[in-house]
Write a protein that holds these residues in place. Structure first.
Motif, PDB file in Angstrom:
ATOM      1  N   PHE A   1     -39.022  27.864 -19.428  1.00 22.90           N
ATOM      2  CA  PHE A   1     -39.664  27.044 -20.295  1.00 22.90           C
ATOM      3  C   PHE A   1     -39.555  25.828 -19.465  1.00 22.90           C
ATOM      4  N   SER A   2     -38.739  25.264 -18.579  1.00 25.19           N
ATOM      5  CA  SER A   2     -38.706  24.195 -17.972  1.00 25.19           C
ATOM      6  C   SER A   2     -39.607  24.199 -16.805  1.00 25.19           C
ATOM      7  N   PHE A   3     -39.744  25.123 -16.292  1.00 22.77           N
ATOM      8  CA  PHE A   3     -40.923  25.386 -15.300  1.00 22.77           C
ATOM      9  C   PHE A   3     -42.300  25.184 -15.920  1.00 22.77           C
ATOM     10  N   LEU A   4     -42.664  26.059 -16.852  1.00 23.37           N
ATOM     11  CA  LEU A   4     -43.735  25.871 -17.495  1.00 23.37           C
ATOM     12  C   LEU A   4     -44.092  24.543 -17.972  1.00 23.37           C
ATOM     13  N   SER A   5     -43.217  23.706 -18.760  1.00 26.72           N
ATOM     14  CA  SER A   5     -43.469  22.318 -18.973  1.00 26.72           C
ATOM     15  C   SER A   5     -43.621  21.524 -18.284  1.00 26.72           C
ATOM     16  N   ILE A   6     -43.453  21.467 -16.726  1.00 28.20           N
ATOM     17  CA  ILE A   6     -43.697  20.870 -15.734  1.00 28.20           C
ATOM     18  C   ILE A   6     -45.141  21.255 -15.128  1.00 28.20           C
ATOM     19  N   ILE A   7     -45.531  22.271 -15.246  1.00 22.39           N
ATOM     20  CA  ILE A   7     -46.657  22.924 -14.638  1.00 22.39           C
ATOM     21  C   ILE A   7     -47.892  22.634 -15.698  1.00 22.39           C
ATOM     22  N   VAL A   8     -47.837  23.025 -17.002  1.00 27.59           N
ATOM     23  CA  VAL A   8     -48.857  22.942 -18.088  1.00 27.59           C
ATOM     24  C   VAL A   8     -48.637  21.557 -18.976  1.00 27.59           C
ATOM     25  N   GLY A   9     -47.423  20.772 -18.719  1.00 27.90           N
ATOM     26  CA  GLY A   9     -47.309  19.901 -19.409  1.00 27.90           C
ATOM     27  C   GLY A   9     -47.405  18.190 -18.758  1.00 27.90           C
ATOM     28  N   ILE A  10     -46.153  18.319 -17.930  1.00 21.39           N
ATOM     29  CA  ILE A  10     -45.944  17.247 -17.206  1.00 21.39           C
ATOM     30  C   ILE A  10     -47.205  16.860 -16.308  1.00 21.39           C
ATOM     31  N   LEU A  11     -47.517  17.630 -15.366  1.00 25.27           N
ATOM     32  CA  LEU A  11     -48.183  17.463 -14.163  1.00 25.27           C
ATOM     33  C   LEU A  11     -49.652  17.235 -14.673  1.00 25.27           C
ATOM     34  N   PRO A  12     -50.268  18.001 -15.602  1.00 18.07           N
ATOM     35  CA  PRO A  12     -51.750  17.591 -16.015  1.00 18.07           C
ATOM     36  C   PRO A  12     -51.891  16.263 -16.626  1.00 18.07           C
ATOM     37  N   CYS A  13     -50.987  16.026 -17.399  1.00 18.28           N
ATOM     38  CA  CYS A  13     -50.891  14.446 -17.913  1.00 18.28           C
ATOM     39  C   CYS A  13     -50.724  13.456 -17.059  1.00 18.28           C
ATOM     40  N   LEU A  14     -49.934  13.857 -15.913  1.00 15.59           N
ATOM     41  CA  LEU A  14     -49.679  12.818 -14.863  1.00 15.59           C
ATOM     42  C   LEU A  14     -50.993  12.634 -13.844  1.00 15.59           C
ATOM     43  N   ILE A  15     -51.644  13.797 -13.612  1.00 15.18           N
ATOM     44  CA  ILE A  15     -52.744  13.740 -12.778  1.00 15.18           C
ATOM     45  C   ILE A  15     -53.737  13.315 -13.688  1.00 15.18           C
ATOM     46  N   ALA A  16     -53.844  13.286 -15.086  1.00 16.08           N
ATOM     47  CA  ALA A  16     -55.039  12.680 -15.817  1.00 16.08           C
ATOM     48  C   ALA A  16     -54.747  11.288 -15.671  1.00 16.08           C
ATOM     49  N   ARG A  17     -53.798  10.781 -15.570  1.00 13.08           N
ATOM     50  CA  ARG A  17     -53.496   9.247 -15.478  1.00 13.08           C
ATOM     51  C   ARG A  17     -54.054   8.763 -14.155  1.00 13.08           C
ATOM     52  N   LEU A  18     -53.706   9.570 -13.047  1.00 13.87           N
ATOM     53  CA  LEU A  18     -53.766   8.973 -11.598  1.00 13.87           C
ATOM     54  C   LEU A  18     -55.358   9.345 -11.113  1.00 13.87           C
ATOM     55  N   ASP A  19     -55.913  10.455 -11.473  1.00 15.55           N
ATOM     56  CA  ASP A  19     -57.166  10.983 -10.873  1.00 15.55           C
ATOM     57  C   ASP A  19     -58.231  11.275 -12.174  1.00 15.55           C
ATOM     58  N   ASN A  20     -57.452  12.056 -12.899  1.00 18.84           N
ATOM     59  CA  ASN A  20     -58.242  12.485 -13.992  1.00 18.84           C
ATOM     60  C   ASN A  20     -59.757  13.318 -13.599  1.00 18.84           C
ATOM     61  N   PHE A  21     -59.294  14.633 -13.167  1.00 22.73           N
ATOM     62  CA  PHE A  21     -60.437  15.494 -12.742  1.00 22.73           C
ATOM     63  C   PHE A  21     -61.226  16.158 -13.987  1.00 22.73           C
ATOM     64  N   GLY A  22     -60.885  15.598 -15.191  1.00 25.96           N
ATOM     65  CA  GLY A  22     -61.297  16.252 -16.308  1.00 25.96           C
ATOM     66  C   GLY A  22     -60.277  17.130 -16.994  1.00 25.96           C
TER      67      GLY A  22
ATOM     68  N   VAL B   1     -60.060  20.502 -17.807  1.00 24.80           N
ATOM     69  CA  VAL B   1     -59.817  21.675 -17.112  1.00 24.80           C
ATOM     70  C   VAL B   1     -59.239  21.364 -15.275  1.00 24.80           C
ATOM     71  N   GLY B   2     -60.044  20.423 -14.675  1.00 30.18           N
ATOM     72  CA  GLY B   2     -59.846  19.798 -13.461  1.00 30.18           C
ATOM     73  C   GLY B   2     -58.103  19.677 -13.286  1.00 30.18           C
ATOM     74  N   ASN B   3     -57.662  18.970 -14.506  1.00 29.87           N
ATOM     75  CA  ASN B   3     -56.524  18.565 -14.353  1.00 29.87           C
ATOM     76  C   ASN B   3     -55.322  19.588 -14.175  1.00 29.87           C
ATOM     77  N   PHE B   4     -55.706  20.728 -15.115  1.00 29.23           N
ATOM     78  CA  PHE B   4     -54.866  21.893 -15.121  1.00 29.23           C
ATOM     79  C   PHE B   4     -54.974  22.563 -13.608  1.00 29.23           C
ATOM     80  N   VAL B   5     -56.258  22.716 -13.224  1.00 32.00           N
ATOM     81  CA  VAL B   5     -56.560  23.255 -12.104  1.00 32.00           C
ATOM     82  C   VAL B   5     -55.707  22.426 -10.947  1.00 32.00           C
ATOM     83  N   ALA B   6     -55.719  21.280 -10.858  1.00 33.35           N
ATOM     84  CA  ALA B   6     -55.088  20.722  -9.884  1.00 33.35           C
ATOM     85  C   ALA B   6     -53.502  20.799  -9.958  1.00 33.35           C
ATOM     86  N   ALA B   7     -53.022  20.790 -11.403  1.00 30.05           N
ATOM     87  CA  ALA B   7     -51.449  21.227 -11.515  1.00 30.05           C
ATOM     88  C   ALA B   7     -51.129  22.490 -11.096  1.00 30.05           C
ATOM     89  N   PHE B   8     -51.875  23.289 -10.897  1.00 28.82           N
ATOM     90  CA  PHE B   8     -51.504  24.784 -10.627  1.00 28.82           C
ATOM     91  C   PHE B   8     -51.569  24.988  -9.166  1.00 28.82           C
TER      92      PHE B   8
END
Length: 225
Positions: A136-157, A159-166
């Motif tokens: 749960f912790s690992f998934l929370s980082i990848i599909v929760g924390i990282l996409p939101c963090l990336i959206a704030r810094l770069d915002n690839f859209g 889908v793009g935020n999730f792709v960047a997170a993965f």
């Protein structure tokens, strides 16, 4: 300072809820199930991490501009998703408890769960929940924390935020596994064995992991130059 106060408040809410759950589980002699609820709390970490977004540093080393109304809008959406995930997990946890720990409990009867007696598998149930908490912790980082963090810094859209997170997770597997272990341990161990320490350990670990993720992402080739 507001972010630190909010993350402590969120930790206090989780702790308060956990104590209520622990009390009622004890009253009905279901204390073994408490670890499942503790593991489920990890699903709310992406929600809690939203209050840390004002701490984000951009590529120039400056704080990102953050409006409180943006936080409220994000919390509303994430809260619904996280709460549904929590309910799904707890329902599954009840089934697992009835199958492997107490086949004669009223939960087993209420959910009409019938199985052959397997003996006491409490230890295995605990081990399973520890492993699941790590997942749960690992998934929370990848599909929760990282996409939101990336959206704030770069915002690839979206889908793009999730792709960047993965993509980031693929390159930083060991680091993220370590962070996942830290987060899972900061939730489970204090709540199970040193209750009030949760109010100190969890916020400190979450803030530290969040800031390290911020720094690691900015240094990665995935981040916009």
């Amino acid at each position: 300072m507001m972010s630190y106060g909010l993350v402590f408040f969120a930790s206090l809410v989780i702790f308060f809820i956990s104590q209520i759950i622990q009390f009622y589980l004890g009253a009905y002699n279901f204390t073994t199930m408490y670890i499942s609820f503790c593991a489920g709390f990890i699903l709310f970490i992406p929600l809690v991490s939203l209050v840390l977004h004002p701490l984000l540093l951009n590529k120039e080393g400056k704080r990102e501009t953050f409006q409180f109304r943006d936080l409220l809008a994000n919390i509303g959406l994430v809260c619904v998703v996280q709460f549904l995930c929590f309910l799904i997990w707890i329902t599954d946890a009840i089934v697992l408890y009835s199958l492997y720990v107490d086949q004669n409990s009223f939960l087993a009867k209420a959910f009409d769960i019938k199985t052959q007696a397997r003996g006491d598998m409490t230890f295995e149930f605990y081990c399973f929940n520890f492993v699941l908490a790590l997942l749960f912790s690992f998934l929370s980082i990848i599909v929760g924390i990282l996409p939101c963090l990336i959206a704030r810094l770069d915002n690839f859209g979206v889908v793009g935020n999730f792709v960047a997170a993965f993509s980031f997770a693929k390159k930083q597997k060991v680091m993220l596994c370590f962070y996942a272990l830290l987060i899972a341990s900061s939730v489970l161990l204090p709540l199970l064995y040193a209750e009030y320490l949760f109010l100190v350990i969890f916020p400190v670990v979450l803030v530290w992991v969040f800031t390290r993720l911020n720094e690691a992402y900015l240094l990665s080739p995935i981040s916009k130059k």
